[in-house]
Design a protein around this motif. Sequence first.
Motif, short mmCIF file in Angstrom:
data_model
loop_
_atom_site.label_atom_id
_atom_site.label_comp_id
_atom_site.label_asym_id
_atom_site.label_seq_id
_atom_site.Cartn_x
_atom_site.Cartn_y
_atom_site.Cartn_z
N UNK A 84 0.85 -1.19 0.00
CA UNK A 84 0.00 0.00 0.00
C UNK A 84 0.88 1.24 0.00
N UNK A 85 1.21 1.73 -1.18
CA UNK A 85 2.00 2.94 -1.31
C UNK A 85 1.15 4.19 -1.18
N UNK A 86 -0.17 4.04 -1.27
CA UNK A 86 -1.06 5.20 -1.20
C UNK A 86 -1.21 5.68 0.24
N UNK A 87 -1.52 4.77 1.17
CA UNK A 87 -1.70 5.14 2.57
C UNK A 87 -0.44 4.92 3.39
N UNK A 88 0.47 4.10 2.88
CA UNK A 88 1.73 3.86 3.58
C UNK A 88 1.69 2.76 4.62
N UNK A 89 0.53 2.30 5.01
CA UNK A 89 0.43 1.20 5.97
C UNK A 89 -0.36 0.07 5.33
N UNK A 90 -0.04 -1.12 5.76
CA UNK A 90 -0.70 -2.31 5.20
C UNK A 90 -1.66 -2.89 6.23
N UNK A 91 -2.89 -3.16 5.79
CA UNK A 91 -3.85 -3.89 6.61
C UNK A 91 -3.62 -5.36 6.29
N UNK A 92 -2.89 -6.05 7.17
CA UNK A 92 -2.48 -7.42 6.85
C UNK A 92 -3.46 -8.50 7.31
N UNK A 93 -4.65 -8.10 7.78
CA UNK A 93 -5.63 -9.12 8.13
C UNK A 93 -6.23 -9.71 6.85
N UNK A 94 -6.59 -10.97 6.93
CA UNK A 94 -7.26 -11.62 5.80
C UNK A 94 -8.72 -11.19 5.86
N UNK A 95 -9.20 -10.64 4.75
CA UNK A 95 -10.58 -10.14 4.70
C UNK A 95 -11.34 -10.85 3.58
N UNK A 96 -12.64 -11.00 3.81
CA UNK A 96 -13.51 -11.69 2.86
C UNK A 96 -14.32 -10.68 2.07
N UNK A 97 -14.46 -10.93 0.77
CA UNK A 97 -15.29 -10.06 -0.06
C UNK A 97 -16.75 -10.27 0.32
N UNK A 98 -17.42 -9.16 0.66
CA UNK A 98 -18.81 -9.24 1.10
C UNK A 98 -19.79 -8.71 0.06
N UNK A 99 -19.32 -7.84 -0.82
CA UNK A 99 -20.18 -7.28 -1.88
C UNK A 99 -19.34 -7.06 -3.13
N UNK A 100 -20.01 -7.15 -4.29
CA UNK A 100 -19.32 -6.94 -5.56
C UNK A 100 -20.17 -6.03 -6.43
N UNK A 101 -19.55 -5.03 -7.01
CA UNK A 101 -20.18 -4.15 -8.00
C UNK A 101 -19.29 -4.18 -9.24
N UNK A 102 -19.72 -3.59 -10.32
CA UNK A 102 -18.89 -3.57 -11.53
C UNK A 102 -17.65 -2.72 -11.34
N UNK A 103 -17.69 -1.73 -10.43
CA UNK A 103 -16.55 -0.82 -10.26
C UNK A 103 -15.88 -0.91 -8.89
N UNK A 104 -16.30 -1.85 -8.03
CA UNK A 104 -15.74 -1.95 -6.69
C UNK A 104 -16.10 -3.27 -6.04
N UNK A 105 -15.31 -3.63 -5.01
CA UNK A 105 -15.64 -4.75 -4.15
C UNK A 105 -15.54 -4.26 -2.71
N UNK A 106 -16.32 -4.87 -1.82
CA UNK A 106 -16.27 -4.52 -0.40
C UNK A 106 -15.68 -5.69 0.37
N UNK A 107 -14.79 -5.38 1.31
CA UNK A 107 -14.20 -6.38 2.19
C UNK A 107 -14.87 -6.28 3.55
N UNK A 108 -15.21 -7.40 4.14
CA UNK A 108 -15.71 -7.44 5.51
C UNK A 108 -14.51 -7.14 6.40
N UNK A 109 -14.56 -6.02 7.13
CA UNK A 109 -13.42 -5.52 7.90
C UNK A 109 -13.79 -5.30 9.35
N UNK A 110 -12.90 -5.70 10.26
CA UNK A 110 -13.11 -5.48 11.68
C UNK A 110 -12.47 -4.14 12.05
N UNK A 111 -13.31 -3.17 12.37
CA UNK A 111 -12.81 -1.84 12.74
C UNK A 111 -13.25 -1.56 14.17
#
Length: 91
Positions: A23-50
Motif C-alpha cells: 500500500x504505497x497510497x496510505x503507507x500502511x498495510x492492513x495485513x488481516x485476511x478479509x472476505x469479499x462481502x459485496x461486488x459491483x462492476x466498479x468496486x468490491x467490499x471487504x468485511x473488515x473489523x474496525x
Amino acid sequence: MKKTFAQLKRDLKVGVKVKQIKNEIWGTINDEIREISKVQTNAVAFRTNKNGKIIDSWLWLPESASEVDYQDDVFYFKSNNLMMGYKIIKE
C-alpha cells in the motif's frame, strides 16, 4: 501466469478472501485476511473489523486495464505511480 483485468473481475466474488501486501497510497498495510462481502462492476467490499465492529471497506477498481497487474493469485492497482497490492488466499 499473467491474467487479464477481466479475469480478475471474475475472480473477485463474494466469499473470496484476500490479504493486502502493498500500500504505497496510505503507507500502511492492513495485513488481516478479509472476505469479499459485496461486488459491483466498479468496486468490491471487504468485511473488515474496525474497533470490534464489522464494516464493509470498499476497494474501487481502476477504470483502465493498464492500471492493473494480475499474476497468479496476486494483483496490483496503480494510481498516480503508486501501487496497492493484494493476494487472493486459496483455502
